[in-house]
Design a protein around this motif. Sequence first.
Motif, PDB file in Angstrom:
ATOM      1  N   SER A  22     -12.788  -1.573   2.231  1.00 18.32           N
ATOM      2  CA  SER A  22     -13.448  -1.872   3.496  1.00 18.32           C
ATOM      3  C   SER A  22     -14.913  -1.467   3.474  1.00 18.32           C
ATOM      4  O   SER A  22     -15.284  -0.358   3.869  1.00 18.32           O
ATOM      5  CB  SER A  22     -12.714  -1.180   4.648  1.00 18.32           C
ATOM      6  N   TYR A  23     -15.765  -2.376   3.021  1.00 19.40           N
ATOM      7  CA  TYR A  23     -17.210  -2.130   3.018  1.00 19.40           C
ATOM      8  C   TYR A  23     -17.685  -1.936   4.451  1.00 19.40           C
ATOM      9  O   TYR A  23     -17.364  -2.730   5.339  1.00 19.40           O
ATOM     10  CB  TYR A  23     -17.934  -3.314   2.379  1.00 19.40           C
ATOM     11  N   GLY A  24     -18.418  -0.860   4.690  1.00 15.73           N
ATOM     12  CA  GLY A  24     -18.852  -0.523   6.036  1.00 15.73           C
ATOM     13  C   GLY A  24     -18.027   0.576   6.665  1.00 15.73           C
ATOM     14  O   GLY A  24     -18.406   1.134   7.688  1.00 15.73           O
ATOM     15  N   ASN A  25     -16.884   0.907   6.037  1.00 18.85           N
ATOM     16  CA  ASN A  25     -16.018   1.983   6.497  1.00 18.85           C
ATOM     17  C   ASN A  25     -16.224   3.161   5.546  1.00 18.85           C
ATOM     18  O   ASN A  25     -15.796   3.129   4.384  1.00 18.85           O
ATOM     19  CB  ASN A  25     -14.563   1.507   6.490  1.00 18.85           C
ATOM     20  N   VAL A  26     -16.910   4.198   6.036  1.00 16.13           N
ATOM     21  CA  VAL A  26     -17.331   5.308   5.173  1.00 16.13           C
ATOM     22  C   VAL A  26     -16.144   5.988   4.503  1.00 16.13           C
ATOM     23  O   VAL A  26     -16.161   6.256   3.300  1.00 16.13           O
ATOM     24  CB  VAL A  26     -18.158   6.323   5.989  1.00 16.13           C
ATOM     25  N   ALA A  27     -15.095   6.279   5.260  1.00 16.56           N
ATOM     26  CA  ALA A  27     -13.938   6.979   4.695  1.00 16.56           C
ATOM     27  C   ALA A  27     -13.240   6.143   3.642  1.00 16.56           C
ATOM     28  O   ALA A  27     -12.833   6.643   2.589  1.00 16.56           O
ATOM     29  CB  ALA A  27     -12.963   7.358   5.805  1.00 16.56           C
ATOM     30  N   SER A  28     -13.082   4.853   3.917  1.00 15.44           N
ATOM     31  CA  SER A  28     -12.425   3.969   2.960  1.00 15.44           C
ATOM     32  C   SER A  28     -13.163   3.955   1.632  1.00 15.44           C
ATOM     33  O   SER A  28     -12.547   4.049   0.565  1.00 15.44           O
ATOM     34  CB  SER A  28     -12.341   2.551   3.541  1.00 15.44           C
ATOM     35  N   GLN A  29     -14.479   3.856   1.694  1.00 10.84           N
ATOM     36  CA  GLN A  29     -15.263   3.770   0.463  1.00 10.84           C
ATOM     37  C   GLN A  29     -15.342   5.107  -0.268  1.00 10.84           C
ATOM     38  O   GLN A  29     -15.268   5.156  -1.494  1.00 10.84           O
ATOM     39  CB  GLN A  29     -16.665   3.259   0.781  1.00 10.84           C
ATOM     40  N   SER A  30     -15.451   6.197   0.484  1.00  8.41           N
ATOM     41  CA  SER A  30     -15.643   7.494  -0.167  1.00  8.41           C
ATOM     42  C   SER A  30     -14.373   8.025  -0.815  1.00  8.41           C
ATOM     43  O   SER A  30     -14.437   8.866  -1.711  1.00  8.41           O
ATOM     44  CB  SER A  30     -16.191   8.512   0.838  1.00  8.41           C
ATOM     45  N   ASN A  31     -13.207   7.562  -0.398  1.00 10.53           N
ATOM     46  CA  ASN A  31     -11.942   8.021  -0.984  1.00 10.53           C
ATOM     47  C   ASN A  31     -11.317   7.010  -1.931  1.00 10.53           C
ATOM     48  O   ASN A  31     -10.153   7.155  -2.335  1.00 10.53           O
ATOM     49  CB  ASN A  31     -10.951   8.363   0.131  1.00 10.53           C
ATOM     50  N   ILE A 244     -23.727   0.423  13.712  1.00  8.40           N
ATOM     51  CA  ILE A 244     -22.923  -0.315  12.729  1.00  8.40           C
ATOM     52  C   ILE A 244     -23.401   0.022  11.330  1.00  8.40           C
ATOM     53  O   ILE A 244     -22.604   0.263  10.410  1.00  8.40           O
ATOM     54  CB  ILE A 244     -22.990  -1.833  12.979  1.00  8.40           C
ATOM     55  N   ASP A 245     -24.716   0.090  11.153  1.00  2.75           N
ATOM     56  CA  ASP A 245     -25.288   0.419   9.849  1.00  2.75           C
ATOM     57  C   ASP A 245     -25.060   1.870   9.437  1.00  2.75           C
ATOM     58  O   ASP A 245     -25.306   2.246   8.291  1.00  2.75           O
ATOM     59  CB  ASP A 245     -26.793   0.113   9.845  1.00  2.75           C
ATOM     60  N   GLN A 246     -24.570   2.687  10.363  1.00  2.00           N
ATOM     61  CA  GLN A 246     -24.219   4.075  10.055  1.00  2.00           C
ATOM     62  C   GLN A 246     -22.712   4.256   9.856  1.00  2.00           C
ATOM     63  O   GLN A 246     -22.239   5.385   9.746  1.00  2.00           O
ATOM     64  CB  GLN A 246     -24.714   5.003  11.167  1.00  2.00           C
ATOM     65  N   GLY A 247     -21.971   3.140   9.810  1.00  2.00           N
ATOM     66  CA  GLY A 247     -20.549   3.227   9.513  1.00  2.00           C
ATOM     67  C   GLY A 247     -19.636   3.012  10.704  1.00  2.00           C
ATOM     68  O   GLY A 247     -18.424   3.222  10.597  1.00  2.00           O
ATOM     69  N   VAL A 248     -20.202   2.564  11.837  1.00  2.00           N
ATOM     70  CA  VAL A 248     -19.381   2.302  13.022  1.00  2.00           C
ATOM     71  C   VAL A 248     -18.950   0.841  12.976  1.00  2.00           C
ATOM     72  O   VAL A 248     -19.525  -0.029  13.625  1.00  2.00           O
ATOM     73  CB  VAL A 248     -20.150   2.624  14.321  1.00  2.00           C
ATOM     74  N   PHE A 249     -17.941   0.554  12.188  1.00  3.73           N
ATOM     75  CA  PHE A 249     -17.554  -0.818  11.883  1.00  3.73           C
ATOM     76  C   PHE A 249     -16.806  -1.491  13.028  1.00  3.73           C
ATOM     77  O   PHE A 249     -16.751  -2.716  13.107  1.00  3.73           O
ATOM     78  CB  PHE A 249     -16.726  -0.876  10.591  1.00  3.73           C
ATOM     79  N   HIS A 250     -16.193  -0.702  13.914  1.00  5.20           N
ATOM     80  CA  HIS A 250     -15.548  -1.212  15.127  1.00  5.20           C
ATOM     81  C   HIS A 250     -16.023  -0.397  16.320  1.00  5.20           C
ATOM     82  O   HIS A 250     -16.396   0.777  16.174  1.00  5.20           O
ATOM     83  CB  HIS A 250     -14.020  -1.093  15.048  1.00  5.20           C
TER      84      HIS A 250
END
Length: 448
Positions: A22-31, A244-250
């Motif tokens: 999930s590009y744009g989702n910080v937790a998804s990408q970092s883990n 949104i650009d800071q990871g607030v995808f929804h």
Amino acid sequence: MKSYEVNFDGLVGPTHNYGGLSYGNVASQSNSQQSSNPKEAALQGLAKMKALMDMGFQQGVLAPQERPDVAALRRLGFSGTDAQVIERAAKEAMPLLVASCSASSMWVANAATVSPSADTADGRVHFTAANLNCKYHRSIEHPTTSHVLGAMFANQQHFAHHAALPAVAQFGDEGAANHTRFCREYGEAGVEFFVFGRSAFDNRFAAPQKYPARQTLEASQAVARLHGLRDEGVVYAQQNPNVIDQGVFHNDVIAVGNGEVLFYHEDAFLETDKMLAELQGKLAKVGGNFQSVCVPRSAVTVDDAVRSYLFNSQLLSRADGSMLLIVPQECQANERVWAYLQSLTSSGGLIREVKVFDLKQSMQNGGGPACLRLRVALNETELAAVNPGVIMTAPLYGSLTAWVEKHYRDRLSETDLADPQLLLECRTALDELTQILKLGAVYPFQIN
């Protein structure tokens, strides 16, 4: 007639893994690429459902999807037996296999947008499955989502189901993650609040520069039309493209609403004052008293909000009129967020209590308490028409816990996804689950 807001939580599927999809989702990408624990994930979710049921809230469960999605891989050119399709995909296009194994349907806030009967022209509860067109691994969910929702809410006298919007970028729809509803009572007419990230056709609206805006204004407007909503009962608001650009995808990562209350971050929206005035005015026309709780950036930064999922919480109404906030442990671990919550609940305001839940397995993949539930406002007659097999009870909790213990692995890595046995395990588990939940045949392997 009494009415309720029922939370239908997504049951975490057997292939829960950290694919970093999930590009744009910080937790998804970092883990990404860490090993997951599907059994623990499912049990954590069930524990939250049981706890809310024990607190007196109406609680239901929404079944996971069949994964890996072999049919999706076949549409992408892989052929042979199911085992051969999985083997070829693992060898030639591992990212596609990972996507086909995603358990992201657990976040049922994205399953659909729901409008209660008090708001709709025909007096039925309306469901529109979200196309989730922004991400391939989620875009393949809506056909099964529609089957499952149809089996849960089958009575056509009370429930209306709409297919997902056209699967193109102009109608990107992320479901209830960008939608909430304000009302005095759940069974009374309310104001439905649609939050969009961009407009597909009107360039006057700003757009984020780094991460995609997943929800379009046009998609929100289409859902409102399909549900037969009155113009005076709808408010559209634009999400701040900078967040949104800071990871607030929804929107549900930066705001949550319930009843007459909106709990939101100072930087959540554009033209906030205008939006709040419109919500207040429209809710007043149906007898409501709109109230808002703004969290200032000086107390909680956007980064704090994203990392703690403060706003991806459940805001629940108590019988005495006060509100309870269900938050993940990550809020307690963030010093600034926890200090704010302690101040909030001790101030004598609307939100009087915070309860903390361990949802680490979901959180590491980018989904908190609010992601895990789809809210459906129902009156007594409509609740009685819901498939009773999906309403949480103590015996059902026991059955589902035993089912998870029997069928789920306690460790899953990317290499495990290439094991054809995983598909057999998943199908065996889901076939049994449809019997437990009394859903009938809802999965492709059962239907075809």
